[in-house]
Design an enzyme around this catalytic site. Structure first.
Site, PDB file in Angstrom:
ATOM      1  CG  ASP A  76      -8.132  11.206  -8.895  1.00  0.00           C
ATOM      2  OD1 ASP A  76      -7.423  10.288  -9.553  1.00  0.00           O
ATOM      3  OD2 ASP A  76      -9.299  11.062  -8.787  1.00  0.00           O
ATOM      4  CG  ASN A 103       3.489   2.877  -8.330  1.00  0.00           C
ATOM      5  OD1 ASN A 103       3.667   1.554  -8.271  1.00  0.00           O
ATOM      6  ND2 ASN A 103       2.623   3.335  -7.300  1.00  0.00           N
ATOM      7  CE1 TYR A 166      -4.309  -3.715 -13.090  1.00  0.00           C
ATOM      8  CE2 TYR A 166      -3.502  -5.734 -13.357  1.00  0.00           C
ATOM      9  CZ  TYR A 166      -3.532  -4.599 -12.956  1.00  0.00           C
ATOM     10  OH  TYR A 166      -2.002  -4.433 -12.389  1.00  0.00           O
ATOM     11  CE  LYS A 170      -1.445  -2.170 -14.622  1.00  0.00           C
ATOM     12  NZ  LYS A 170      -0.447  -0.770 -14.280  1.00  0.00           N
ATOM     13  CB  VAL A 199       3.614  -7.387  -5.973  1.00  0.00           C
ATOM     14  CG1 VAL A 199       4.166  -6.286  -4.843  1.00  0.00           C
ATOM     15  CG2 VAL A 199       4.598  -7.384  -7.219  1.00  0.00           C
TER      16      VAL A 199
END
Length: 267
Positions: A76, A103, A166, A170, A199
């Site tokens: 994790d 990733n 989020y 990023k 995606v």
């Protein structure tokens, strides 16, 4: 496969985080196909084992003459204690990681400021920022060479409503990656950020809290990217000559122009 110089990836040790599904899984499988050794991590043990089975299968199908060591490490990335002891879990023969693919990413919900739970906020920061940075530091300290590939997002270029936390994480990943390029400029370390647009992957279902119908609506009327598309860009970047660094790669489906501008057919 002709777009890759796979000889540069033969017997390389590749670590892929968040490899239990989506982009991570597709990336691990493609590296296995071109002859790399692959270490896959995530917290879902059963899913990781299935990824390794796919790696073994495609490696054999491709007739790769080298590589072929595939290892699962349940992990994790948001747990700093697990990161501290992570290196000790890697088999000795694969411990010199050549390529680190950061990733793992986490987002849940489209709540706006005022409605975002502290738990979800902390989860996104711990996974998307602190975990990635800590693991990257280990790589830099222990290796001093190799390739770090961070999976960013269009959210790191353009903020949008319902994605405040989020997008913040990023954006931070983007700035961290750019700074890292400058900091390792006097070393052989290469640093790449891949920034995908839309995606279609399990990631979207998690964001919609398991509601697949809601996740599917995001892509109505256009053809989104799929995990394998991004995996190809990752492996292509890793297969460039050692003197070449693909610092940034922004990848969109053809009917997406920005985080909020898309063309959707009505058919």
């Amino acid at each position: 496969m002709s777009v890759f110089n796979s000889s540069r990836l033969l017997r390389k040790s590749v670590l892929v985080t968040g490899a239990s599904s989506g982009i991570g899984m597709a990336t691990a499988v493609l590296f296995a196909k071109v002859g790399s050794n692959v270490i896959v991590t995530a917290w879902q043990v059963d899913a990781l084992q299935k990824v390794v089975e796919r790696c073994v299968a495609v490696h054999k199908e491709a007739g790769a003459q080298y590589g072929g060591k595939f290892v699962t490490i349940p992990f994790d990335v948001s747990d700093k204690n697990q990161i501290a002891s992570f290196s000790n879990k890697i088999p000795a023969e694969l411990r010199r990681i050549d390529i680190l693919v950061n990733n793992t990413g986490y987002v849940i919900g489209v709540d706006c400021v005022g409605d975002i739970s502290l738990e979800n906020m902390e989860g996104m920061f711990a996974t998307n920022m602190f975990g990635l940075i800590t693991l990257t530091q280990l790589f830099v300290k222990e290796r001093g060479t190799g390739h770090i590939i961070n999976i960013g997002s269009i959210a790191g270029k353009e903020p949008y409503a319902g994605g405040s936390i989020y997008c913040t994480t990023k954006h931070a990943l983007h700035v961290f990656t750019a700074a890292l390029v400058s900091e390792v400029v006097d070393t052989p370390i290469r640093v790449t950020e891949i920034q995908p647009g839309m995606v279609e992957a399990e990631f979207s279902i998690i964001r919609c809290r398991g509601d697949k119908t809601a996740a599917d609506k995001v892509y109505n009327g256009l053809q989104p990217l799929v995990a394998e598309d991004i995996a190809e860009e990752i492996v292509w970047a890793a297969s460039r000559p050692p003197h070449m660094n693909i610092a940034e790669l922004f990848v969109l489906p053809v009917n997406q122009a920005s985080a909020t501008i898309t063309y959707r057919s009505k058919a």
